[in-house]
Every structure is written in C-alpha cells, then in structure tokens.
Design a protein around this motif. Structure first.
Motif, PDB file in Angstrom:
ATOM      1  N   LEU A 190       0.774  -1.115   0.064  1.00 51.33           N
ATOM      2  CA  LEU A 190      -0.016   0.004  -0.221  1.00 51.33           C
ATOM      3  C   LEU A 190       0.855   1.365  -0.055  1.00 51.33           C
ATOM      4  N   PHE A 216      -1.548   9.023  -0.758  1.00 54.49           N
ATOM      5  CA  PHE A 216      -2.944   8.366  -0.599  1.00 54.49           C
ATOM      6  C   PHE A 216      -3.600   8.740   0.761  1.00 54.49           C
ATOM      7  N   ASP A 256      -9.564   1.660  -6.070  1.00 51.33           N
ATOM      8  CA  ASP A 256      -8.287   2.091  -5.288  1.00 51.33           C
ATOM      9  C   ASP A 256      -8.604   2.040  -3.842  1.00 51.33           C
ATOM     10  N   ASN A 273      -6.143   4.959  -2.472  1.00 45.28           N
ATOM     11  CA  ASN A 273      -5.183   5.498  -3.303  1.00 45.28           C
ATOM     12  C   ASN A 273      -5.793   6.414  -4.083  1.00 45.28           C
ATOM     13  N   ASP A 275      -5.009   8.569  -7.251  1.00 44.03           N
ATOM     14  CA  ASP A 275      -4.049   8.471  -8.406  1.00 44.03           C
ATOM     15  C   ASP A 275      -4.086   9.333  -9.531  1.00 44.03           C
TER      16      ASP A 275
END
Length: 441
Positions: A190, A216, A256, A273, A275
């Motif tokens: 992670l 994140f 995610d 996450n 992104d």
C-alpha cells in the motif's frame, strides 16, 4: 522532518510581547498583527496559540508555555501561567504539535512525548473522557520516529524503518492493550517505496505522500444508523474513473479503496489510493477539500459538492434516488491579480488555507456564498428503491464556492496554523506576523 517557526500575539492573556497592528480588508476582514520578539526566554522557533493557551519551542530544544491550564495543555501542574514557564522533562525537542485535546512533542532521538486532555481515553486505557495528564509522558511504544503530525485527536508517526503508526483511529476494537497501533507496516504494498511526509488533515481524512511523490488517504466513515451521508471527498467509481457520477457506492465498489477495519469506533477505516495527481510535493486540507502542491509548484484543489454544500452534507443525497453525489475533479488554482506562483508550503485552518510561494508571497483561500436556494434531499436512512422516498428540504441554503486572494506580506520564509482561525508567518528579516480571519463569509 517538518520544522515550523511561529511568533503569535497573545490577545486573551496578560502576557503581551509587544505588537504593532495593521489591518488588511478585502470584502471581509483579515487582521495581520506584527509581533515583536520575546526577550524573556530563548529564541522561539515554533509557537502554538490556542483559544487560551500558548506553547513555545525554543532554539535550545526547550518548550515553554503560558495561559490557562484547565485542559492540561501547558504541561505544568499550575492552573494557569501569566508568563512563560519551562516545561520540565522535555529537552532536545524539535517539534511540538497540537492534536486538539492532546499535545505531542518530538525530540531529536525520535522519541515522542504527550500531555493534555483525554489521553487515557485516546490511548484506550479507559472509557472515561476528560482525563487530564498535566505533565509530559513518553510514549514508550514509539521510537526512532522521523516524521509526525497530529490533528482532530489523531496522531500519525513514521519511524526510520518506514512503519506507519496511528493513535486515535481505533483500528482494532477490543484490543485494549495497544496504546499506539501499527497502521501500515513498511513492507506493505500500500505504501510502495515508503512514506515521505504525513499530513494529519481534518476530521476523518488523513494524507500521506510516498517517496515516489504519489499520495494516498486514510479515511473513516461513520456508522450511518442516523441516515447521515458518508460525504467522501474522493470516490472514484469502478469503470467510471473519467466520468461524473451521481451515485452512492459502498467502499468495496470504489476503485483503489481497501477496507483496513470494519470494527472501528467510528465506523469503517479505509485506505484510498489517489491516483489522479502525481509528482506531489505537499498536501493540506480542511473538511471540504484538499489542496495539492506539485513538484513544479502547480497548486490544485478537489472541486466537488462538498464545497458547494459545505456544512449541509444531507444536500449531497439525490432526492430522486437517494444516491450520494461523489463526483469531483482536481482543478488548478489561479490566484486573483497574480501570475502563476510556485507554491512551496501551505497551512490549513477551519475555513481558510494560506499558501507560501518561493518568492515569499502569501495567498489565502476563502469560501464565499454565491447563491441562496432551497435544496431537496433524500433521507437516506432507508434507501430501498421499493419504498416511497422520504424527501426533505433545506431552506435558504447558502451555496458556496472557493476564491483565492493575496495577503499584503512579502519576503516570507515560514508559515503555520493552529488549524482553526489563526495563522502565522515570519519573513527573511525575522519579523513575525499573526494572521487572523473573521468567520464572516
């Protein structure tokens, strides 16, 4: 390691350090106080101001405090202190953090100390709140810490091996023996190559920048037995990443996102996450949005209905189907009457964020009312499509937008915030300023 330098005027206590006042006005009031240096204690390198208490970190690693000690934040046994008092038991301190009810201090060996209100409750040693520890105690379960941040009664710490720890997240209900919990181990996929910076964030949203300049979030959402919206800031829906969506989805349907715990005190703790933006240099946030500074100085914010509806989260729920609005987009910030600045640091409070540029200028954000209207929403306590919708109305809701402006400061090299309405800045000549915003919008 974050180092912060703050010099702030004390307006509620008898200890006055000499202030020159001047005021800057836009369409609401911004007050900037120029603060003289304190000569009665060593050189201050960081100062935290609260509603009625003050904590000063000095260049020799000592910590001093003054103000009201009803919540134990002064780190001393006296009920109050008119003049600065040295906090015993602390030496070689490099950073002090205000976690809301609890204070943390990090020394140059990586040890962490704490004092204040609700300590035993936060450490899950007892169910009794308002327990006050007046003098610093060492957190024995933390060692070799390289970065730390705190806020909203949560603390996050990173050790030299890359392990990420938390306090106040309540990951594992029933495991009452652990004071501080391992949030994500260093070897976890992670966090990829490791965490570089921690931002405690606001409310239930916390942010972590990896060494590869991606980031994140660790988020909690409440148990919705009362029908309250989850009010996520960032959902990306599977197979719809590039499309706007008005649907509400559970965490397992969000791309995610990984559930870290389903038995937390507040509800569910999730890893998410983010992104959509890469090459991240800094992150700062309030409970309505997140500001992201990229390595090239570009500044962006997450523009969603959380800004539009602000504190009226029920308005996020579509009255036709009960689905919660989750759409949003990262937008580049363009400051009013200014060329594109290269942002190198930022600090957030409850309603404002200030931004420091590489040429020493300071800008700020402000939520303003752009419209007033009645908003219908679906009471989502039972969103079964077969049932008759329960439609409610928020009357005369203030619809918000966010604007950005420049402060009349120059040659600034440091900024900080108490995460409420107080901000500070210091310029290259050592002049220090207290910046305070009114609550008017």
């Amino acid at each position: 390691m974050k180092r912060k330098i703050i010099f702030i005027i004390v307006v509620v206590f008898a200890f006055c350090i000499g202030v020159t006042n001047f005021h800057q006005k836009t369409d609401h009031i911004v007050t900037i106080n120029k603060v003289k240096k304190v000569k009665t204690i060593p050189l201050i390198t960081q100062l935290i101001i609260g509603d009625n208490y003050n904590l000063a970190l000095c260049d020799n690693g000592t910590v001093w405090s003054w103000g009201n000690n009803t919540e134990g934040k002064l780190g001393i046994t006296a009920s109050s202190a008119t003049y600065p008092q040295k906090i015993e038991g602390l030496k070689n301190i490099v950073e002090v953090l205000d976690g809301e009810d609890i204070i943390f201090a990090l020394d140059n060996t990586g040890s962490v100390y704490t004092w204040g209100k609700n300590i035993k409750y936060l450490f899950r040693q007892t169910d009794a709140k308002d327990n006050i520890v007046q003098e610093p105690v060492k957190i024995e379960t933390l060692a070799n810490i390289t970065d730390i941040d705190a806020g909203s009664n949560r603390m996050f710490a990173l050790d030299c091996a890359g392990n990420l720890y938390s306090l106040g997240i309540y990951l594992y209900r029933g495991d009452e023996g652990n004071e501080v919990q391992l949030l994500i181990p260093a070897q976890s996929e992670l966090i990829a190559d490791g965490v570089e910076k921690i931002t405690a964030g606001a409310c239930y949203y916390h942010y972590f920048i990896r060494k590869d300049s991606t980031f994140f979030s660790i988020m909690e959402y409440l148990n919705n037995s009362d029908g309250a919206p989850y009010a996520f800031i960032f959902p990306n829906i599977k197979n719809q990443k590039d499309q706007l969506s008005d649907g509400y989805y559970m965490p397992e349907d969000v791309e995610d996102m990984k559930i870290l715990s389903e038995s937390t005190k507040e509800g569910v703790t999730v890893y998410y996450n983010i992104d959509r933006v890469k090459e991240i240099n800094a992150v700062s946030s309030d409970q309505y949005t997140v500001f992201v500074s990229k390595v090239d100085g570009t500044l962006m914010f997450w523009n969603s209905d959380r800004i539009k509806y602000h504190d009226n989260m029920f308005a996020l729920v579509n009255p036709e189907n009960g689905n919660e609005s989750v759409h949003g987009v990262f937008e580049e910030i363009h400051f009013h009457n200014a060329d594109k600045p290269h942002v190198i640091a930022m600090q957030s409070g409850k309603e404002h964020t200030i931004f420091l540029t590489e040429d020493g200028e300071v800008f700020y954000s402000r939520y303003v009312t752009c419209n007033v209207q009645d908003i219908d929403y679906y009471k989502r306590s039972n969103p079964d499509p077969s049932r008759i919708p329960s439609i409610r109305t928020v009357e005369d809701m203030e619809i918000k937008t966010i604007t950005f402006h420049k402060l009349k400061l120059k040659d600034i090299i440091q900024i900080d915030s108490d995460k409420k309405n107080n901000f500070s800045a210091i310029d290259s000549k050592g002049n220090c300023y207290h910046i305070q915003f009114s609550n008017k919008s």
